[in-house]
Scaffold this motif. Sequence first.
Motif, PDB file in Angstrom:
ATOM      1  N   LEU A  20       0.878  -1.156   0.059  1.00  0.00           N
ATOM      2  CA  LEU A  20       0.063   0.205  -0.133  1.00  0.00           C
ATOM      3  C   LEU A  20       0.899   1.304  -0.016  1.00  0.00           C
ATOM      4  CD1 LEU A  20      -2.554  -1.027   2.872  1.00  0.00           C
ATOM      5  CD2 LEU A  20      -2.998  -0.853   0.252  1.00  0.00           C
ATOM      6  N   SER A  21       0.503   2.250  -0.597  1.00  0.00           N
ATOM      7  CA  SER A  21       0.939   3.521  -0.764  1.00  0.00           C
ATOM      8  C   SER A  21       0.340   4.676  -0.635  1.00  0.00           C
ATOM      9  CB  SER A  21       2.043   3.435  -2.077  1.00  0.00           C
ATOM     10  OG  SER A  21       3.034   2.538  -2.415  1.00  0.00           O
ATOM     11  N   CYS A  22       0.793   5.817  -0.145  1.00  0.00           N
ATOM     12  CA  CYS A  22       0.153   6.994   0.300  1.00  0.00           C
ATOM     13  C   CYS A  22       0.790   8.010   0.014  1.00  0.00           C
ATOM     14  CB  CYS A  22      -0.241   6.908   1.899  1.00  0.00           C
ATOM     15  SG  CYS A  22      -1.368   8.531   2.261  1.00  0.00           S
ATOM     16  N   VAL A  23       0.252   9.100  -1.147  1.00  0.00           N
ATOM     17  CA  VAL A  23       1.164  10.298  -1.045  1.00  0.00           C
ATOM     18  C   VAL A  23       0.399  11.397  -0.533  1.00  0.00           C
ATOM     19  CG1 VAL A  23      -0.188  10.469  -3.518  1.00  0.00           C
ATOM     20  CG2 VAL A  23       2.078  11.584  -2.964  1.00  0.00           C
ATOM     21  N   VAL A  24       1.145  12.305   0.156  1.00  0.00           N
ATOM     22  CA  VAL A  24       0.540  13.658   0.637  1.00  0.00           C
ATOM     23  C   VAL A  24       0.701  14.784  -0.420  1.00  0.00           C
ATOM     24  CG1 VAL A  24       0.686  15.309   2.332  1.00  0.00           C
ATOM     25  CG2 VAL A  24       1.150  12.829   3.001  1.00  0.00           C
ATOM     26  N   PHE A  28       1.690  22.628   2.663  1.00  0.00           N
ATOM     27  CA  PHE A  28       2.150  22.519   4.004  1.00  0.00           C
ATOM     28  C   PHE A  28       3.662  22.907   4.437  1.00  0.00           C
ATOM     29  CE2 PHE A  28       4.151  18.328   3.239  1.00  0.00           C
ATOM     30  CZ  PHE A  28       3.528  17.914   1.915  1.00  0.00           C
ATOM     31  N   SER A  29       3.961  22.877   5.526  1.00  0.00           N
ATOM     32  CA  SER A  29       5.231  23.083   6.089  1.00  0.00           C
ATOM     33  C   SER A  29       6.070  21.876   6.233  1.00  0.00           C
ATOM     34  CB  SER A  29       5.230  24.030   7.151  1.00  0.00           C
ATOM     35  OG  SER A  29       4.853  25.447   7.237  1.00  0.00           O
ATOM     36  N   SER A  30       5.626  21.031   6.873  1.00  0.00           N
ATOM     37  CA  SER A  30       6.174  19.693   7.157  1.00  0.00           C
ATOM     38  C   SER A  30       5.417  18.584   7.719  1.00  0.00           C
ATOM     39  CB  SER A  30       7.464  19.722   8.082  1.00  0.00           C
ATOM     40  OG  SER A  30       6.795  20.314   9.535  1.00  0.00           O
ATOM     41  N   ILE A  31       5.829  17.424   7.346  1.00  0.00           N
ATOM     42  CA  ILE A  31       5.271  16.064   7.907  1.00  0.00           C
ATOM     43  C   ILE A  31       5.989  15.452   8.954  1.00  0.00           C
ATOM     44  CG2 ILE A  31       4.284  13.994   7.350  1.00  0.00           C
ATOM     45  CD1 ILE A  31       4.097  14.935   4.373  1.00  0.00           C
ATOM     46  N   ALA A  67       4.830  -7.110   8.575  1.00  0.00           N
ATOM     47  CA  ALA A  67       4.516  -5.760   7.897  1.00  0.00           C
ATOM     48  C   ALA A  67       5.994  -4.867   7.941  1.00  0.00           C
ATOM     49  CB  ALA A  67       3.713  -4.788   8.712  1.00  0.00           C
ATOM     50  N   THR A  68       5.993  -4.167   6.979  1.00  0.00           N
ATOM     51  CA  THR A  68       7.172  -3.179   6.984  1.00  0.00           C
ATOM     52  C   THR A  68       6.803  -1.700   6.581  1.00  0.00           C
ATOM     53  OG1 THR A  68       8.756  -4.820   6.318  1.00  0.00           O
ATOM     54  CG2 THR A  68       9.640  -2.755   6.036  1.00  0.00           C
ATOM     55  N   ILE A  69       6.796  -0.894   7.375  1.00  0.00           N
ATOM     56  CA  ILE A  69       6.395   0.783   7.170  1.00  0.00           C
ATOM     57  C   ILE A  69       7.652   1.540   6.654  1.00  0.00           C
ATOM     58  CG2 ILE A  69       6.686   1.409   9.380  1.00  0.00           C
ATOM     59  CD1 ILE A  69       4.192   3.389   8.699  1.00  0.00           C
ATOM     60  N   SER A  70       7.476   2.054   5.504  1.00  0.00           N
ATOM     61  CA  SER A  70       8.614   3.001   5.052  1.00  0.00           C
ATOM     62  C   SER A  70       8.243   4.255   4.641  1.00  0.00           C
ATOM     63  CB  SER A  70       9.487   2.312   3.994  1.00  0.00           C
ATOM     64  OG  SER A  70       8.685   1.913   2.943  1.00  0.00           O
ATOM     65  N   LYS A  75       9.622  12.607  -1.434  1.00  0.00           N
ATOM     66  CA  LYS A  75       8.372  12.432  -2.280  1.00  0.00           C
ATOM     67  C   LYS A  75       6.974  12.546  -1.459  1.00  0.00           C
ATOM     68  CE  LYS A  75      10.576   9.715  -5.554  1.00  0.00           C
ATOM     69  NZ  LYS A  75      10.711   8.276  -6.261  1.00  0.00           N
ATOM     70  N   ASN A  76       7.217  12.866  -0.028  1.00  0.00           N
ATOM     71  CA  ASN A  76       5.815  12.735   0.739  1.00  0.00           C
ATOM     72  C   ASN A  76       5.041  11.565   0.578  1.00  0.00           C
ATOM     73  OD1 ASN A  76       6.622  15.391   1.943  1.00  0.00           O
ATOM     74  ND2 ASN A  76       5.796  16.345  -0.010  1.00  0.00           N
ATOM     75  N   THR A  77       5.729  10.484   0.869  1.00  0.00           N
ATOM     76  CA  THR A  77       4.913   9.109   0.558  1.00  0.00           C
ATOM     77  C   THR A  77       5.498   8.165   1.681  1.00  0.00           C
ATOM     78  OG1 THR A  77       6.789   8.275  -0.601  1.00  0.00           O
ATOM     79  CG2 THR A  77       4.991   9.288  -1.963  1.00  0.00           C
ATOM     80  N   VAL A  78       4.472   7.310   2.140  1.00  0.00           N
ATOM     81  CA  VAL A  78       4.745   6.357   3.134  1.00  0.00           C
ATOM     82  C   VAL A  78       4.000   5.063   2.435  1.00  0.00           C
ATOM     83  CG1 VAL A  78       2.385   6.895   4.288  1.00  0.00           C
ATOM     84  CG2 VAL A  78       4.157   5.560   5.572  1.00  0.00           C
ATOM     85  N   THR A  79       4.695   3.932   2.684  1.00  0.00           N
ATOM     86  CA  THR A  79       4.463   2.633   2.178  1.00  0.00           C
ATOM     87  C   THR A  79       4.257   1.636   3.221  1.00  0.00           C
ATOM     88  OG1 THR A  79       5.380   3.241   0.130  1.00  0.00           O
ATOM     89  CG2 THR A  79       5.028   1.143   0.369  1.00  0.00           C
TER      90      THR A  79
END
Length: 121
Positions: A20-24, A28-31, A67-70, A75-79
Motif C-alpha cells: 500500500l502506498s500513500c502520497v501527501v 504544508f510546512s512539514s510532515i 509488515a514493513t512501513i517506510s 516524495k511525501n509518501t509512506v508505504t
Amino acid sequence: QVQLVESGGGLVHTGGSLRLSCVVSGTFSSINSMSWYRQTPGQQRELIAIISRDWLTNYAESVKGRATISRDNAKNTVTLQMSSLKPEDTGVYYCNANIRLKSLGFYEPHWGPGAQVTVAS
C-alpha cells in the motif's frame, strides 16, 4: 489544502502479500509521523504501523514480523508492505500523517479516504 491518497488495495489470497502506498499533496510546512490504520466491520480503527520523520518504526502485535512501513520524505509518501496475509487482515486501510500547515504552528492529523484490502481464504 492537504490531500492524502492511498493506492494498492484489492483482493489478495491467504499467504500472499500486498503493498500500500500513500502520497501527501498540497501546501504544508512539514510532515511529522506517518502511519497506517486498519478498520474492520464493527471494530474501531486500529493503528498497525507508524514511522517517525527520522524513520523510527513501531508495529501492532497483529502485524509484527509481517509488515514493513517506510517513507520517502522527499516524495511525501509512506508505504506499507505486508506478507503472509491472513483473512483477518481484511479491512479498510487508512493512511495518516501529522502535518503542519503553513498557517499553523502545530501538527494536526490528516487522513486518506481508505483502501479496501480483502484477503480470501
